[in-house]
Design a protein around this motif. Structure first.
Motif, mmCIF file in Angstrom:
data_model
loop_
_atom_site.group_PDB
_atom_site.id
_atom_site.type_symbol
_atom_site.label_atom_id
_atom_site.label_comp_id
_atom_site.label_asym_id
_atom_site.label_seq_id
_atom_site.Cartn_x
_atom_site.Cartn_y
_atom_site.Cartn_z
ATOM 1 N N GLU A 126 0.817 -1.219 0.000
ATOM 2 C CA GLU A 126 0.000 0.000 0.000
ATOM 3 C C GLU A 126 0.847 1.264 0.000
ATOM 4 O O GLU A 126 0.323 2.362 -0.190
ATOM 5 C CB GLU A 126 -0.931 0.016 1.215
ATOM 6 C CG GLU A 126 -1.870 -1.177 1.320
ATOM 7 C CD GLU A 126 -2.681 -1.384 0.056
ATOM 8 O OE1 GLU A 126 -3.159 -0.398 -0.523
ATOM 9 O OE2 GLU A 126 -2.817 -2.548 -0.362
ATOM 10 N N GLU A 127 2.146 1.124 0.242
ATOM 11 C CA GLU A 127 3.023 2.299 0.218
ATOM 12 C C GLU A 127 2.960 2.980 -1.144
ATOM 13 O O GLU A 127 2.956 4.216 -1.241
ATOM 14 C CB GLU A 127 4.469 1.891 0.524
ATOM 15 C CG GLU A 127 4.724 1.583 1.976
ATOM 16 C CD GLU A 127 6.192 1.272 2.228
ATOM 17 O OE1 GLU A 127 6.998 1.394 1.276
ATOM 18 O OE2 GLU A 127 6.523 0.892 3.367
ATOM 19 N N ILE A 128 2.906 2.186 -2.208
ATOM 20 C CA ILE A 128 2.881 2.749 -3.566
ATOM 21 C C ILE A 128 1.613 3.569 -3.770
ATOM 22 O O ILE A 128 1.653 4.682 -4.302
ATOM 23 C CB ILE A 128 2.987 1.622 -4.609
ATOM 24 C CG1 ILE A 128 4.305 0.871 -4.443
ATOM 25 C CG2 ILE A 128 2.855 2.176 -6.019
ATOM 26 C CD1 ILE A 128 4.437 -0.353 -5.310
ATOM 27 N N ALA A 129 0.461 3.015 -3.357
ATOM 28 C CA ALA A 129 -0.808 3.732 -3.506
ATOM 29 C C ALA A 129 -0.788 5.030 -2.716
ATOM 30 O O ALA A 129 -1.252 6.073 -3.189
ATOM 31 C CB ALA A 129 -1.962 2.846 -3.051
ATOM 32 N N LEU A 130 -0.234 4.981 -1.507
ATOM 33 C CA LEU A 130 -0.217 6.177 -0.658
ATOM 34 C C LEU A 130 0.703 7.245 -1.223
ATOM 35 O O LEU A 130 0.340 8.435 -1.254
ATOM 36 C CB LEU A 130 0.221 5.792 0.756
ATOM 37 C CG LEU A 130 0.035 6.844 1.847
ATOM 38 C CD1 LEU A 130 -1.425 7.268 1.953
ATOM 39 C CD2 LEU A 130 0.520 6.323 3.189
ATOM 40 N N THR A 131 1.878 6.854 -1.687
ATOM 41 C CA THR A 131 2.795 7.841 -2.261
ATOM 42 C C THR A 131 2.234 8.444 -3.542
ATOM 43 O O THR A 131 2.411 9.634 -3.819
ATOM 44 C CB THR A 131 4.167 7.204 -2.548
ATOM 45 O OG1 THR A 131 3.972 6.037 -3.363
ATOM 46 C CG2 THR A 131 4.856 6.809 -1.266
ATOM 47 N N GLU A 132 1.534 7.628 -4.333
ATOM 48 C CA GLU A 132 0.938 8.138 -5.573
ATOM 49 C C GLU A 132 -0.202 9.109 -5.266
ATOM 50 O O GLU A 132 -0.353 10.135 -5.933
ATOM 51 C CB GLU A 132 0.421 6.972 -6.416
ATOM 52 C CG GLU A 132 0.018 7.372 -7.826
ATOM 53 C CD GLU A 132 -0.368 6.190 -8.683
ATOM 54 O OE1 GLU A 132 -0.804 6.431 -9.833
ATOM 55 O OE2 GLU A 132 -0.256 5.041 -8.215
ATOM 56 N N LEU A 133 -1.004 8.800 -4.251
ATOM 57 C CA LEU A 133 -2.126 9.670 -3.894
ATOM 58 C C LEU A 133 -1.646 10.992 -3.315
ATOM 59 O O LEU A 133 -2.163 12.061 -3.662
ATOM 60 C CB LEU A 133 -3.036 8.957 -2.892
ATOM 61 C CG LEU A 133 -4.196 9.782 -2.321
ATOM 62 C CD1 LEU A 133 -5.171 10.173 -3.429
ATOM 63 C CD2 LEU A 133 -4.924 9.004 -1.225
ATOM 64 N N CYS A 134 -0.667 10.941 -2.430
ATOM 65 C CA CYS A 134 -0.230 12.149 -1.713
ATOM 66 C C CYS A 134 0.661 13.045 -2.567
ATOM 67 O O CYS A 134 0.706 14.264 -2.322
ATOM 68 C CB CYS A 134 0.492 11.753 -0.424
ATOM 69 S SG CYS A 134 -0.561 10.865 0.742
ATOM 70 N N LYS A 408 -8.704 8.256 -10.722
ATOM 71 C CA LYS A 408 -7.626 7.483 -10.092
ATOM 72 C C LYS A 408 -7.483 7.871 -8.627
ATOM 73 O O LYS A 408 -7.236 7.017 -7.760
ATOM 74 C CB LYS A 408 -6.318 7.750 -10.844
ATOM 75 C CG LYS A 408 -5.119 6.963 -10.324
ATOM 76 C CD LYS A 408 -5.297 5.479 -10.569
ATOM 77 C CE LYS A 408 -4.063 4.686 -10.114
ATOM 78 N NZ LYS A 408 -2.863 4.979 -10.901
ATOM 79 N N GLU A 409 -7.652 9.139 -8.325
ATOM 80 C CA GLU A 409 -7.574 9.603 -6.937
ATOM 81 C C GLU A 409 -8.663 8.963 -6.076
ATOM 82 O O GLU A 409 -8.412 8.531 -4.946
ATOM 83 C CB GLU A 409 -7.694 11.130 -6.904
ATOM 84 C CG GLU A 409 -7.494 11.731 -5.526
ATOM 85 C CD GLU A 409 -7.511 13.242 -5.566
ATOM 86 O OE1 GLU A 409 -8.287 13.836 -4.812
ATOM 87 O OE2 GLU A 409 -6.750 13.821 -6.367
ATOM 88 N N LYS A 410 -9.869 8.882 -6.630
ATOM 89 C CA LYS A 410 -10.968 8.240 -5.897
ATOM 90 C C LYS A 410 -10.677 6.765 -5.662
ATOM 91 O O LYS A 410 -10.960 6.226 -4.585
ATOM 92 C CB LYS A 410 -12.280 8.407 -6.671
ATOM 93 C CG LYS A 410 -12.837 9.826 -6.655
ATOM 94 C CD LYS A 410 -14.129 9.902 -7.453
ATOM 95 C CE LYS A 410 -14.698 11.311 -7.460
ATOM 96 N NZ LYS A 410 -15.945 11.399 -8.276
ATOM 97 N N LEU A 411 -10.113 6.103 -6.680
ATOM 98 C CA LEU A 411 -9.787 4.680 -6.551
ATOM 99 C C LEU A 411 -8.732 4.454 -5.474
ATOM 100 O O LEU A 411 -8.874 3.564 -4.618
ATOM 101 C CB LEU A 411 -9.291 4.131 -7.894
ATOM 102 C CG LEU A 411 -8.726 2.705 -7.877
ATOM 103 C CD1 LEU A 411 -9.780 1.714 -7.421
ATOM 104 C CD2 LEU A 411 -8.175 2.328 -9.242
ATOM 105 N N LEU A 412 -7.671 5.270 -5.495
ATOM 106 C CA LEU A 412 -6.609 5.109 -4.503
ATOM 107 C C LEU A 412 -7.123 5.373 -3.095
ATOM 108 O O LEU A 412 -6.771 4.664 -2.132
ATOM 109 C CB LEU A 412 -5.447 6.059 -4.828
ATOM 110 C CG LEU A 412 -4.648 5.753 -6.093
ATOM 111 C CD1 LEU A 412 -3.665 6.874 -6.379
ATOM 112 C CD2 LEU A 412 -3.920 4.424 -5.966
ATOM 113 N N THR A 413 -7.972 6.410 -2.948
ATOM 114 C CA THR A 413 -8.548 6.721 -1.636
ATOM 115 C C THR A 413 -9.411 5.570 -1.136
ATOM 116 O O THR A 413 -9.307 5.157 0.021
ATOM 117 C CB THR A 413 -9.375 8.014 -1.714
ATOM 118 O OG1 THR A 413 -8.560 9.088 -2.204
ATOM 119 C CG2 THR A 413 -9.925 8.390 -0.340
#
Length: 498
Positions: A126-134, A408-413
C-alpha cells in the motif's frame, strides 16, 4: 503535434514539441506519458501565434506562478494513531483537521482507527498507492510507530511528499520521527530532545483547550458556591497517571483537610467518574479547584501544558506540580500555584480556602490563556506551519510526471480506506470484539461500493469474520463440546448464506 514554449532567448524560442505515439481523438485527454519529447530552435517570425501565457516573458511567468502558489492552500493528509477517545489523537488530529476543513483547507483523514493503533493496518504494497495519492502534498503522521510506519515515512519522503510527525511523549525507541521532514511537539522540552538527537527540523505548536467558560459563568461560580460544605478538587487524567494521586489522597485524609473532597475523572477502575468528554466538562463545571500532581523523570517533563490549560480555560484555579511546560504557562501566585512536596500542597490548599483568592487566580489565568490557547489561535498556528512547508521548493521530484486524474484519486482513496478498515476488523477479531469487527467491515463495504476488486476483498473478509463469529459463539454458549466436523459444517452453511 503539441507545442510547449520552453525558453525565450532574444528573438528565438527554444521550443519543446511532443509527438504522440498514437493518434489522439481528443487533445484535452492527452496524457504526458504517451509522448516523445523533441527540442528545436525557431525564429519568432516563423512561429504560429501563441497563447498569451506562452508569449509572456520568463519573469512574468514566474511572477504569475508565484502568485498562484501564494493563493494555493496546502493539501493535508492525516494518518492518526487512535480514535477520538485518545486525547493526543483528538487534540492534535481530529480537532485540527475539522477546523482546517472549516477554513477551506483540503484536509483528509486517511487513517482514523477505532482504537489505539500498535501497527499500521496496511501491507507494504500500500506504500505505492499512498505515495501516488499524496504526491508532493503534506502527510501528517501522528504518533505512529513500528517498522512499517518507519518504512512508510521513508517512502513518502523519497517520493516528494512533505512528511510531518507529531509526538507528545518521550519514546526514545521510536525512530519514525527521524524519517520525517519536520517534527512537531507541543512542548519545548520534547522539541529540544528531538533537536539534540538529530531530527531534520523541529517545531513547537501548543495543544488547544477543548472547551471554555464565559467570564460571566466564572463570576457566577463563586456566587453560587459560597455556602457549600466542601471544596471540590478535580483531577482528570489517564489511568497511567493514577499513581501521581497517592500523595494527595494521603494528605486529604488528614483532619485539617476534611473540608476538601477529591473527584477523579479517568478510565481507571477506581475513578469516581468514568472519562468522557461530556463528563469532563460537567465535573469541571461543578468543582472549585483543578489539581495536577506530577512525578519526577524526563518522561513526565516532556508533557504539554494541556491539562492545566483546560482547567484555566474553564475558570478553575490550579494547583500543579512543576514541569517545564507548566512553568512556561502558569506564574506562581498570579495565575496558579505550584506544589511538589506535601508541605507545599498543604500551603496551597490553605490559600485556596479563600474564595476571593480563588476568584483572583482563576480570572488572571483565564485572561492569560484565552488568546494563546484558543482553538482558533492554535489552528492558525498549524495553518501557518502547513503553508510554510507547502511554499518551500520540493527537494525530490514526484514519482509521476503529471497529477493523477480525479477517477484514479478516488480509486486510490477507496483502496486505502477499505484496506485500513479490513486491517482494523482483523485486529478487532484478535481482541475478541465482534461488534467492532462488524462495524469496520460495514465501513469497508461502503468504501468499496463502486470497485469490484475491493468488493471481492471485503466479501472474503466478511466470510472469514462470519466463520470466526460462529465458532466463537458455539465455543462460549454451547452446553456440550461439539465435534470439530460439526462446527466446520455449520461454518460452511454460514458461508453459503452470506
Amino acid at each position: 503535434m503539441i507545442y510547449v514554449a520552453n525558453r525565450v532567448d532574444g528573438d528565438r524560442i527554444l521550443f519543446e514539441f511532443y509527438k504522440p505515439k498514437g493518434a489522439i481523438a481528443n487533445p484535452s485527454t492527452y496524457s504526458p506519458s504517451r509522448r516523445r519529447k523533441y527540442y528545436t530552435c525557431m525564429p519568432r517570425s516563423t512561429l504560429p501565434k501563441l497563447p498569451k501565457e506562452m508569449n509572456a516573458s520568463p519573469s512574468s511567468q514566474n511572477s504569475q506562478s508565484n502568485a498562484s502558489s501564494a493563493r494555493r492552500r496546502p493539501r493535508v493528509f492525516w494518518l492518526l494513531s487512535g480514535d477520538e477517545t485518545i486525547a493526543s489523537s483528538r487534540i492534535q488530529g481530529y480537532l485540527i483537521h475539522q477546523h482546517l476543513l472549516e477554513r477551506g483547507v483540503d484536509s483528509r483523514l486517511l487513517l482514523a482507527p477505532p482504537f489505539w493503533l500498535k501497527e499500521l493496518p496496511w501491507k507494504s504494497s500500500e506504500e505505492i498507492a499512498l505515495t501516488e495519492l499524496c504526491g508532493t502534498d503534506i502527510v501528517v503522521l501522528q504518533k505512529l510507530r513500528g517498522e512499517a510506519a518507519q518504512s512508510l515515512a521513508r517512502a513518502l519522503r523519497k517520493s516528494g511528499s512533505i512528511t510531518v510527525y507529531i509526538d507528545c511523549d518521550y519514546r526514545p525507541e521510536n525512530k519514525v520521527a527521524f524519517e520525517c521532514d519536520v517534527v512537531v511537539c507541543p512542548s519545548e522540552t520534547l522539541a529540544n530532545f528531538y533537536r539534540e538527537n538529530g531530527a531534520s527540523e523541529v517545531m513547537c505548536v501548543c495543544d488547544p483547550a477543548e472547551f471554555w467558560s464565559e467570564p460571566e459563568e466564572i463570576s457566577k461560580r463563586y456566587t453560587n458556591n459560597s455556602s457549600q460544605d466542601k471544596l471540590k478538587l478535580c483531577w482528570v487524567g489517564n489511568k497511567t497517571n493514577w499513581l501521581t494521586l497517592e500523595p494527595l489522597q494521603a494528605l486529604l485524609r488528614e483532619p485539617e483537610f476534611a473540608d476538601f473532597q477529591l473527584v477523579t475523572v479517568s478510565n481507571h477502575p477506581d475513578a469516581d467518574v468514568v472519562w468522557s468528554l461530556e463528563t469532563v466538562r460537567q465535573v469541571l463545571d461543578e468543582c472549585d479547584i483543578g489539581v495536577v500532581p506530577t512525578v519526577g523523570g524526563f518522561k513526565q517533563a516532556v508533557k504539554s501544558s494541556n491539562r492545566i490549560v483546560q482547567c484555566m480555560a474553564i475558570g478553575l484555579p490550579v494547583i500543579a506540580g512543576r514541569i517545564p511546560s507548566y512553568e512556561e504557562t502558569m506564574r506562581h501566585g498570579e495565575t496558579g500555584l505550584f506544589a511538589d512536596t506535601p508541605e507545599e500542597w498543604r500551603d496551597a490548599l490553605r490559600i485556596l480556602r479563600d474564595s476571593n483568592k480563588r476568584r483572583e487566580l482563576s480570572t488572571n489565568a483565564y485572561k492569560e490563556v484565552r488568546q494563546k490557547f484558543s482553538l482558533d489561535s492554535i489552528v492558525t498556528d498549524w495553518l501557518r506551519v502547513f503553508e510554510d512547508l507547502d511554499a518551500r521548493p520540493k527537494n525530490t521530484p514526484p514519482l509521476t510526471e503529471s497529477p493523477i486524474t480525479e477517477e484514479k484519486e478516488k480509486l486510490l482513496t477507496a483502496q486505502l480506506l477499505t484496506r485500513a478498515q479490513l486491517g482494523f476488523a482483523e485486529e478487532a477479531r484478535r481482541q475478541q470484539n465482534s461488534q467492532l469487527a462488524w462495524n469496520c467491515l460495514k465501513l469497508a463495504r461502503k468504501n468499496a461500493e463502486h470497485y469490484p476488486t475491493l468488493k471481492k476483498e471485503t466479501l472474503g473478509a466478511t466470510m472469514k469474520t462470519a466463520r470466526w463469529s460462529t465458532l466463537n459463539t458455539l465455543t462460549k454458549s454451547a452446553p456440550i463440546r461439539f465435534p470439530l466436523r460439526i462446527v466446520r459444517a455449520i461454518a460452511r452453511r454460514v458461508k453459503r448464506k452470506s
